[in-house]
Design an enzyme around this catalytic site. Structure first.
Site, PDB file in Angstrom:
ATOM      1  N   ASP A  79      -8.245  -7.504   0.852  1.00 60.02           N
ATOM      2  CA  ASP A  79      -6.886  -7.910   1.777  1.00 60.02           C
ATOM      3  C   ASP A  79      -7.599  -7.186   3.271  1.00 60.02           C
ATOM      4  O   ASP A  79      -8.439  -6.250   3.103  1.00 60.02           O
ATOM      5  CB  ASP A  79      -5.781  -6.895   1.351  1.00 60.02           C
ATOM      6  CG  ASP A  79      -5.863  -5.416   1.777  1.00 60.02           C
ATOM      7  OD1 ASP A  79      -5.693  -4.983   2.838  1.00 60.02           O
ATOM      8  OD2 ASP A  79      -6.352  -4.887   0.965  1.00 60.02           O
ATOM      9  N   GLY A 127      -0.228   5.783   3.308  1.00 61.36           N
ATOM     10  CA  GLY A 127      -1.122   6.938   3.383  1.00 61.36           C
ATOM     11  C   GLY A 127      -2.014   6.541   4.499  1.00 61.36           C
ATOM     12  O   GLY A 127      -2.441   7.312   5.383  1.00 61.36           O
ATOM     13  N   PHE A 128      -2.933   5.585   4.378  1.00 62.75           N
ATOM     14  CA  PHE A 128      -3.889   4.966   5.286  1.00 62.75           C
ATOM     15  C   PHE A 128      -3.288   5.173   6.763  1.00 62.75           C
ATOM     16  O   PHE A 128      -4.152   5.811   7.820  1.00 62.75           O
ATOM     17  CB  PHE A 128      -4.373   3.810   4.847  1.00 62.75           C
ATOM     18  CG  PHE A 128      -5.619   3.382   5.766  1.00 62.75           C
ATOM     19  CD1 PHE A 128      -6.729   3.877   5.607  1.00 62.75           C
ATOM     20  CD2 PHE A 128      -5.349   2.432   7.037  1.00 62.75           C
ATOM     21  CE1 PHE A 128      -7.946   3.601   6.367  1.00 62.75           C
ATOM     22  CE2 PHE A 128      -6.493   2.120   7.736  1.00 62.75           C
ATOM     23  CZ  PHE A 128      -7.792   2.692   7.304  1.00 62.75           C
ATOM     24  N   ASP A 151       0.802  -1.400  -0.058  1.00 58.12           N
ATOM     25  CA  ASP A 151      -0.158   0.187   0.095  1.00 58.12           C
ATOM     26  C   ASP A 151       0.991   1.249  -0.074  1.00 58.12           C
ATOM     27  O   ASP A 151       2.198   1.194  -0.075  1.00 58.12           O
ATOM     28  CB  ASP A 151      -1.152  -0.016   1.212  1.00 58.12           C
ATOM     29  CG  ASP A 151      -0.124  -0.080   2.610  1.00 58.12           C
ATOM     30  OD1 ASP A 151       1.011   0.187   2.526  1.00 58.12           O
ATOM     31  OD2 ASP A 151      -0.793  -0.178   3.755  1.00 58.12           O
ATOM     32  N   SER A 152       0.278   2.305   0.006  1.00 48.89           N
ATOM     33  CA  SER A 152       1.211   3.570   0.113  1.00 48.89           C
ATOM     34  C   SER A 152       1.482   4.001   1.412  1.00 48.89           C
ATOM     35  O   SER A 152       2.439   5.181   1.230  1.00 48.89           O
ATOM     36  CB  SER A 152       0.380   4.901  -0.811  1.00 48.89           C
ATOM     37  OG  SER A 152      -0.692   5.164   0.122  1.00 48.89           O
ATOM     38  N   CYS A 155     -12.227 -28.789   7.271  1.00 46.93           N
ATOM     39  CA  CYS A 155     -11.286 -27.782   6.938  1.00 46.93           C
ATOM     40  C   CYS A 155     -10.172 -28.857   6.648  1.00 46.93           C
ATOM     41  O   CYS A 155      -9.772 -29.707   7.358  1.00 46.93           O
ATOM     42  CB  CYS A 155     -10.954 -26.954   8.116  1.00 46.93           C
ATOM     43  SG  CYS A 155      -9.507 -25.939   7.756  1.00 46.93           S
ATOM     44  N   GLY A 181     -10.926   3.963   1.250  1.00 50.82           N
ATOM     45  CA  GLY A 181     -11.802   4.820   2.020  1.00 50.82           C
ATOM     46  C   GLY A 181     -13.056   4.169   2.612  1.00 50.82           C
ATOM     47  O   GLY A 181     -14.057   4.697   3.188  1.00 50.82           O
ATOM     48  N   CYS A 196      -6.946 -27.607   6.267  1.00 50.57           N
ATOM     49  CA  CYS A 196      -5.674 -26.975   7.030  1.00 50.57           C
ATOM     50  C   CYS A 196      -5.010 -27.825   7.731  1.00 50.57           C
ATOM     51  O   CYS A 196      -5.144 -28.744   8.140  1.00 50.57           O
ATOM     52  CB  CYS A 196      -6.215 -25.640   7.508  1.00 50.57           C
ATOM     53  SG  CYS A 196      -6.432 -25.634   9.385  1.00 50.57           S
ATOM     54  N   CYS A 244      -6.125 -28.257  11.214  1.00 53.22           N
ATOM     55  CA  CYS A 244      -7.446 -29.402  11.514  1.00 53.22           C
ATOM     56  C   CYS A 244      -7.091 -30.581  11.012  1.00 53.22           C
ATOM     57  O   CYS A 244      -7.489 -31.683  11.482  1.00 53.22           O
ATOM     58  CB  CYS A 244      -8.469 -28.685  10.642  1.00 53.22           C
ATOM     59  SG  CYS A 244      -9.151 -27.320  11.127  1.00 53.22           S
ATOM     60  N   HIS A 299      -5.274 -21.549  10.325  1.00 52.21           N
ATOM     61  CA  HIS A 299      -6.785 -22.091  10.010  1.00 52.21           C
ATOM     62  C   HIS A 299      -7.471 -20.838   9.278  1.00 52.21           C
ATOM     63  O   HIS A 299      -8.129 -21.194   8.382  1.00 52.21           O
ATOM     64  CB  HIS A 299      -7.201 -22.575  11.328  1.00 52.21           C
ATOM     65  CG  HIS A 299      -8.881 -22.652  11.377  1.00 52.21           C
ATOM     66  ND1 HIS A 299      -9.251 -23.797  10.734  1.00 52.21           N
ATOM     67  CD2 HIS A 299      -9.857 -21.936  11.450  1.00 52.21           C
ATOM     68  CE1 HIS A 299     -10.627 -23.876  10.444  1.00 52.21           C
ATOM     69  NE2 HIS A 299     -11.026 -22.674  11.164  1.00 52.21           N
TER      70      HIS A 299
HETATM   71 ZN   LIG Z   1      -8.420 -25.684   9.658  1.00 50.12          ZN
END
Ligand SMILES: [Zn+2]
Length: 411
Positions: free
Chosen positions: A289, A117-118, A114-115, A327, A239, A329, A332, A358
């Site tokens: 994101d 700025g935020f 990102d820049s 799941c 924004g 992952c 899991c 997860h």
């Molecule tokens: Zn999981």
């Protein structure tokens, strides 16, 4: 005369952008007939990104507690780094000395920065905003800095991400229509300055434009049309998700999306709870994101298809099964929910890693499922089914969490 120079520069940039198609491209693979959802493919110098996609956030050149190998195994295709944090520590010049962010953090896939700025505008470090840029003091040591549309392009060139964002300004929520217009118009002028400055740096990097306009529908449409007409190969919507009710955010996208060119990828900046992803895709967004999935994980909030659960809850103390049966992952596949519950109660380091893995996997699987549903022509049914089953955190819970995190940040 200034205007002529600027127009000439931008005309030349259009030509440059066309010859740049070898380093960045976006193809639409399928579109939904009953919504604005689409499935696409983005090509970058560090790899291919299928869309819709969720991008885990690695603020300090690391997705907290998760290694690049674990990110890849969880299905991450692109991650995000925060320019504000990295320019202050360890410094963009130092990262450049190490060959840029990819080699510094040992992630060889695509990166978006990102820049900055935020963070400058939202974390209260801003000292002076002018047409030139934003002057601020570092939250680390109080040192004075200035972000301008031009030096942000240089800093991001030093960081070396595949996709970079220009300096922009968002208007606080709520704000007057006058303040909203002022921030939007300055964002537009800064976008043109960023395009001119970007041409002096690395051609393999792709600069996205940022749409602003606060919570004024006509300004949102105007900003989308203006930024969409400039030679940016992709577009970020900024924004939003700054404290407004969710319904307002979705309302704004209904103005933005129809005004954007169909052929460019659309990134909804800083938005990414599970239900946001599912709804945002239907409103034409391709990239998301957010720190939320990893942040709530560290506090014990884990995503399941029926909603967010707190692994701290005593009902998990004796749970032999995984956090979620379906799941796939790493967590899991290898650990019981009772073990993860125990790690949290004992405040063990491994908890942060297992919980983050997860939630990241949940988001990436959700993005892949959304893509599959668009390709199969069944996105509306997928969306309705998901939203009927998924219990999101209430707005009140979200507001309380946001306040807590903000307080922790500013301490
Ligand atoms: Zn999981």
């Amino acid at each position: 005369m200034c205007d002529n120079t600027s127009t000439a520069n931008l005309t030349r940039l259009v030509v440059d952008q066309e010859s740049m198609s070898a380093v960045f491209s976006f193809r639409i693979d399928a579109e939904c007939h009953d919504s604005w959802a689409r499935a696409g493919t983005i090509q970058t110098p560090h790899g291919t990104i299928p869309t819709p996609i969720f991008m885990p956030v690695g603020t300090q050149a690391t997705v907290k507690s998760v290694s690049p190998e674990e990110l890849r195994e969880a299905g991450a295709k692109i991650i995000l780094g925060n320019t504000y944090h990295l320019m202050l520590r360890p410094g963009s010049k130092l990262i450049e000395e190490f060959g840029g962010l990819h080699s510094f953090m040992h992630w060889d896939g695509p990166i978006l920065t990102d820049s900055g700025g935020f963070q400058v505008f939202s974390l209260g470090h801003l000292r002076k905003l002018s047409e030139e840029g934003a002057a601020f003091k570092s939250h680390l040591d109080g040192s004075a800095h200035m972000l301008t549309p031009e030096n942000v392009m240089q800093i991001e060139a030093e960081l070396g991400a595949d996709i970079i964002l220009p300096l922009d300004i968002y208007a606080a929520y709520p704000c007057s229509p006058g303040d909203a217009r002022e921030a939007m118009e300055r964002t537009h002028r800064w976008a043109e300055r960023a395009l001119v400055a970007k041409a002096r740096h690395r051609p393999e990097q792709t600069l996205f434009g940022i749409v602003q306009g606060a919570f004024e529908g006509d300004l949102r449409a105007e900003s989308a049309a203006f930024i969409g007409s400039l030679p940016f190969p992709g577009l970020s919507i900024g924004g939003l998700s700054v404290g407004e009710p969710k319904a307002r955010m979705w309302e704004m996208l209904r103005y933005v999306t129809p005004a954007l060119p169909r052929s460019k990828p659309r990134h909804l900046l800083g938005v990414g709870s599970p239900e946001d992803l599912v709804i945002g895709v239907g409103l034409g967004m391709d990239m998301f994101d957010c720190v939320l999935p990893t942040r709530v994980a560290r506090h014990g909030g884990l995503f399941t298809r029926s909603g967010r659960v707190s692994i701290r809850n005593t009902r998990f103390r004796t749970e032999h099964g995984p956090i979620e049966e379906s799941c796939d992952c790493y967590t899991c596949r290898n650990y019981s929910a009772a073990y993860v519950h125990h790690l949290l109660r004992a405040e063990e380091q491994l908890f942060y890693r297992l919980a983050s893995i997860h939630n990241i996997r949940f988001m990436l699987r959700l993005a892949a499922d959304l893509r599959a549903s668009i390709l199969a022509g069944s996105y509306p049914a997928f969306r309705d089914d998901f939203l009927a089953r998924y219990r999101p955190a209430s707005e009140q819970v979200r507001d309380e969490q946001r306040e807590k995190w903000r307080a922790a940040k500013l301490r």
